[in-house]
Design a protein around this motif. Structure first.
Motif, PDB file in Angstrom:
ATOM      1  N   UNK A 194      -7.242  15.979  -3.235  1.00  0.00           N
ATOM      2  CA  UNK A 194      -7.683  14.904  -3.680  1.00  0.00           C
ATOM      3  C   UNK A 194      -6.904  13.940  -2.389  1.00  0.00           C
ATOM      4  N   UNK A 195      -7.713  12.543  -2.468  1.00  0.00           N
ATOM      5  CA  UNK A 195      -7.050  11.554  -1.746  1.00  0.00           C
ATOM      6  C   UNK A 195      -7.078  10.112  -2.728  1.00  0.00           C
ATOM      7  N   UNK A 196      -6.086   9.272  -2.348  1.00  0.00           N
ATOM      8  CA  UNK A 196      -6.173   8.191  -3.122  1.00  0.00           C
ATOM      9  C   UNK A 196      -5.888   7.098  -2.074  1.00  0.00           C
ATOM     10  N   UNK A 197      -6.338   5.555  -2.695  1.00  0.00           N
ATOM     11  CA  UNK A 197      -6.091   4.714  -2.193  1.00  0.00           C
ATOM     12  C   UNK A 197      -5.233   3.685  -2.926  1.00  0.00           C
ATOM     13  N   UNK A 198      -4.011   3.381  -2.741  1.00  0.00           N
ATOM     14  CA  UNK A 198      -3.308   2.706  -3.800  1.00  0.00           C
ATOM     15  C   UNK A 198      -2.604   1.462  -3.060  1.00  0.00           C
ATOM     16  N   UNK A 199      -2.748   0.526  -4.010  1.00  0.00           N
ATOM     17  CA  UNK A 199      -2.322  -0.931  -3.632  1.00  0.00           C
ATOM     18  C   UNK A 199      -1.515  -1.229  -5.078  1.00  0.00           C
ATOM     19  N   UNK A 200      -0.250  -1.431  -4.726  1.00  0.00           N
ATOM     20  CA  UNK A 200       0.484  -1.512  -6.258  1.00  0.00           C
ATOM     21  C   UNK A 200       2.004  -2.345  -5.940  1.00  0.00           C
ATOM     22  N   UNK A 239      -7.715   3.889  -6.291  1.00  0.00           N
ATOM     23  CA  UNK A 239      -9.048   4.836  -6.107  1.00  0.00           C
ATOM     24  C   UNK A 239      -8.539   6.401  -5.783  1.00  0.00           C
ATOM     25  N   UNK A 240      -8.829   7.434  -6.811  1.00  0.00           N
ATOM     26  CA  UNK A 240      -8.410   8.678  -6.505  1.00  0.00           C
ATOM     27  C   UNK A 240      -9.861   9.388  -6.441  1.00  0.00           C
ATOM     28  N   UNK A 241      -9.934  10.109  -5.492  1.00  0.00           N
ATOM     29  CA  UNK A 241     -11.072  10.794  -5.051  1.00  0.00           C
ATOM     30  C   UNK A 241     -10.504  12.338  -5.282  1.00  0.00           C
ATOM     31  N   UNK A 242     -11.301  13.173  -6.244  1.00  0.00           N
ATOM     32  CA  UNK A 242     -10.799  14.485  -6.384  1.00  0.00           C
ATOM     33  C   UNK A 242     -11.916  15.523  -6.092  1.00  0.00           C
ATOM     34  N   UNK A 243     -11.672  16.620  -5.393  1.00  0.00           N
ATOM     35  CA  UNK A 243     -12.628  17.579  -4.976  1.00  0.00           C
ATOM     36  C   UNK A 243     -12.735  18.535  -6.116  1.00  0.00           C
ATOM     37  N   UNK A 251       0.890  -1.176  -0.150  1.00  0.00           N
ATOM     38  CA  UNK A 251       0.035   0.099  -0.311  1.00  0.00           C
ATOM     39  C   UNK A 251       0.732   1.143  -0.009  1.00  0.00           C
ATOM     40  N   UNK A 252       0.549   2.234  -0.573  1.00  0.00           N
ATOM     41  CA  UNK A 252       1.056   3.566  -0.909  1.00  0.00           C
ATOM     42  C   UNK A 252       0.167   4.822  -0.312  1.00  0.00           C
ATOM     43  N   UNK A 253       0.639   5.781   0.383  1.00  0.00           N
ATOM     44  CA  UNK A 253       0.059   6.910   0.711  1.00  0.00           C
ATOM     45  C   UNK A 253       0.515   8.053  -0.233  1.00  0.00           C
ATOM     46  N   UNK A 254      -0.409   8.587  -0.852  1.00  0.00           N
ATOM     47  CA  UNK A 254      -0.221   9.787  -1.956  1.00  0.00           C
ATOM     48  C   UNK A 254       0.456  11.136  -1.159  1.00  0.00           C
ATOM     49  N   UNK A 255       1.669  11.707  -1.662  1.00  0.00           N
ATOM     50  CA  UNK A 255       2.214  12.797  -0.719  1.00  0.00           C
ATOM     51  C   UNK A 255       1.280  14.032  -1.422  1.00  0.00           C
ATOM     52  N   UNK A 256       0.551  14.746  -0.572  1.00  0.00           N
ATOM     53  CA  UNK A 256      -0.008  15.955  -0.921  1.00  0.00           C
ATOM     54  C   UNK A 256       0.751  16.974  -1.984  1.00  0.00           C
ATOM     55  N   UNK A 257       0.058  17.165  -2.938  1.00  0.00           N
ATOM     56  CA  UNK A 257       0.860  18.317  -3.523  1.00  0.00           C
ATOM     57  C   UNK A 257      -0.227  18.945  -4.818  1.00  0.00           C
ATOM     58  N   UNK A 295     -21.937  21.522  -6.900  1.00  0.00           N
ATOM     59  CA  UNK A 295     -23.076  21.209  -5.960  1.00  0.00           C
ATOM     60  C   UNK A 295     -23.567  19.846  -6.084  1.00  0.00           C
ATOM     61  N   UNK A 296     -23.962  19.529  -7.359  1.00  0.00           N
ATOM     62  CA  UNK A 296     -24.431  18.261  -7.465  1.00  0.00           C
ATOM     63  C   UNK A 296     -23.331  17.193  -7.447  1.00  0.00           C
ATOM     64  N   UNK A 297     -22.206  17.222  -7.967  1.00  0.00           N
ATOM     65  CA  UNK A 297     -21.035  16.326  -8.106  1.00  0.00           C
ATOM     66  C   UNK A 297     -19.875  16.934  -7.558  1.00  0.00           C
ATOM     67  N   UNK A 298     -19.801  16.934  -6.132  1.00  0.00           N
ATOM     68  CA  UNK A 298     -18.466  17.290  -5.673  1.00  0.00           C
ATOM     69  C   UNK A 298     -17.270  16.602  -5.856  1.00  0.00           C
ATOM     70  N   UNK A 299     -17.353  15.326  -6.487  1.00  0.00           N
ATOM     71  CA  UNK A 299     -16.264  14.614  -6.409  1.00  0.00           C
ATOM     72  C   UNK A 299     -16.163  13.959  -7.877  1.00  0.00           C
ATOM     73  N   UNK A 300     -15.112  13.797  -8.300  1.00  0.00           N
ATOM     74  CA  UNK A 300     -14.637  13.219  -9.440  1.00  0.00           C
ATOM     75  C   UNK A 300     -13.876  11.815  -8.901  1.00  0.00           C
ATOM     76  N   UNK A 301     -14.257  10.522  -9.594  1.00  0.00           N
ATOM     77  CA  UNK A 301     -13.409   9.386  -8.952  1.00  0.00           C
ATOM     78  C   UNK A 301     -12.684   8.727 -10.057  1.00  0.00           C
ATOM     79  N   UNK A 302     -11.514   8.475 -10.095  1.00  0.00           N
ATOM     80  CA  UNK A 302     -10.819   7.500 -11.077  1.00  0.00           C
ATOM     81  C   UNK A 302     -10.723   6.283 -10.103  1.00  0.00           C
TER      82      UNK A 302
END
Length: 191
Positions: free
Chosen positions: A56-62, A73-77, A28-34, A101-108
């Protein structure tokens, strides 16, 4: 004949399984805020328009040696997606653009990865943006040094497929080109 049975707590069972099966030992990896990790470039007429999404925040298993267990999984505000131009930034949160307002997050989300060669990979997943989910492939280069990973990737999105800048006037290429180039330059630390 006597019989007995016992049940292990779930946490103990998972621990024993992970010890018995190295394939389940996820990396597992933790994204460095940038604030410059996710950027994009589009066009307005003949002019380039660039921006980024800073929160954004991310859950990374690689693990390059075990792509079958990889997932991201990357969740973008979307409220933090800006160009730096006050007028353009006033439009982006509106309904016809990001509809924050309707869709506060984009998710990859990606669960299928291909090794191309050397440090080059492709993440095949989906992007959910403004309530629309479409397949997206992200070619990227990965370098790992000790407990730090660096991912650099680029993909092209069709903004109108996601309803970004929809409507007869806003969909015109003179307002905004149909293609948006998204760049990822992300560092992460091993957990």
């Amino acid at each position: 004949m006597s019989r007995f049975s016992f049940a292990l707590p779930l946490s103990m069972t998972l621990l024993l399984i992970s010890l018995a099966s190295p394939a389940l030992a996820f990396t597992e990896w933790k994204a460095v805020p940038d604030p410059h990790a996710i950027t994009w470039t589009g066009t307005q007429g003949a002019n380039a328009v660039s921006g980024g999404c800073t929160d954004f925040n991310a859950d990374i298993v690689f693990d390059p040696a075990d792509l079958a267990t990889a997932s991201v999984i990357v969740r973008i505000d979307t409220s933090t997606c800006r160009t730096g131009d006050a007028q353009k930034d006033a439009y982006l949160p509106q309904d016809v653009w990001f509809d924050v307002a309707g869709f506060p997050r984009a998710i990859f989300e990606a669960r299928h990865f291909e090794h191309v060669s050397g440090d080059d990979y492709i993440a095949n997943g989906t992007l959910s943006l403004k309530g629309i989910t479409k397949p997206v492939s992200l070619p990227f280069t990965l370098t790992i040094s000790g407990d730090t990973a660096h991912v650099v990737g680029t993909t092209t999105l069709q903004r109108l497929v996601f309803g970004i800048g929809e409507g007869s006037q806003l969909s015109a290429p003179t307002v905004a080109g149909p293609d948006v180039i998204v760049k990822i330059d992300l560092k992460a630390t091993r957990e």
